[in-house]
Motif scaffolding. Structure first.
Motif: not given
Length: 237
Positions: A25, A29, A102-104, A179-180, A184-186
């Motif tokens: 991710v 990104l 969308n978070a991404f 972004v966490s 978002l699962s980074d």
């Protein structure tokens, strides 16, 4: 040692697959943001040296805003502000439905806006380092403005801007950790979950450090290759 290896394994009891997913991710990104940020930064730099005052003003306002705001605040404004704005617009049009951004995409837009504002300054400095005679030489041999830019100016621009852009890329890689906070699962989010569940914070955040350092080292190698290629191309010319 066996416990640590077990925690980092890809087995049902390990966290290796979650960390690998977070790494994917993070890299995705950053790679998705890069072309958007580069393209926006290039056109903003063109606007800053335009003969049209309104374009110069708009470009300067853009860079002042996104260079002045903290990246985290920009992320919140895009994620929550855009969501609220779209919701209000839908309500105005008589559409009653829940809308989520969308978070991404929100992360890509926010980081891209910040990246482009800094990249525009790098491109602008590179533009100013190219003598005006290079433009005049292209026009003298019958090239259009677009052909002069593509064939003469742009290759030199890339070579001159590359060191600054490589630094901005490394900053972008680190900024993806922000972004966490929007779910978002980074890398940071995944290792944070693993650290809380297993109570092995030092282990998992240490792994995150190693992953970011590995990405930085790999990026330095890639940019070093690109820089050597650009120099060879210039020598041939």
């Amino acid at each position: 040692m066996d416990r640590f290896l077990s925690l980092l394994s890809f087995s049902p009891d390990g966290w290796g697959d979650e960390i690998a997913s977070g790494l994917l991710v993070t890299v995705s990104l950053a790679l998705a943001t890069l072309p958007f940020g580069l393209a926006a930064g290039f056109f903003i730099a063109l606007a800053k040296q335009s003969s049209e005052p309104s374009l110069r003003l708009a470009a300067n306002i853009y860079t002042t805003i996104f260079r002045g705001l903290p990246e985290l605040l920009t992320l919140f404004l895009v994620f929550y502000g855009a969501q609220l704005g779209v919701q209000q617009l839908a309500s105005f049009l008589g559409i009653e439905t829940a809308i989520e951004i969308n978070a991404f995409v929100a992360g890509m837009v926010a980081l891209g806006a910040v990246f482009s504002s800094y990249a525009s300054e790098v491109f602008l400095s590179a533009f100013r380092a190219i003598p005006h005679g290079q433009y005049e030489g292209g026009w003298a041999v019958g090239l259009s403005s677009f052909q002069t830019m593509r064939l003469i100016i742009f290759p030199q621009l890339v070579r001159l801007a590359l060191p600054g852009l490589s630094n901005l890329w490394l900053i972008l890689l680190k900024d993806t950790a922000l972004v966490s906070v929007i779910g978002l699962s980074d890398i940071i989010r995944q290792v944070g979950i693993a650290a809380r569940v297993t109570r092995e914070a030092f282990l998992f955040f240490g792994i995150a450090c190693l992953l970011y350092l590995a990405l930085a080292m790999l990026s330095s190698v890639v940019f070093g290759y690109i820089e050597r290629w650009a120099r060879r191309t210039e020598d041939v010319k």
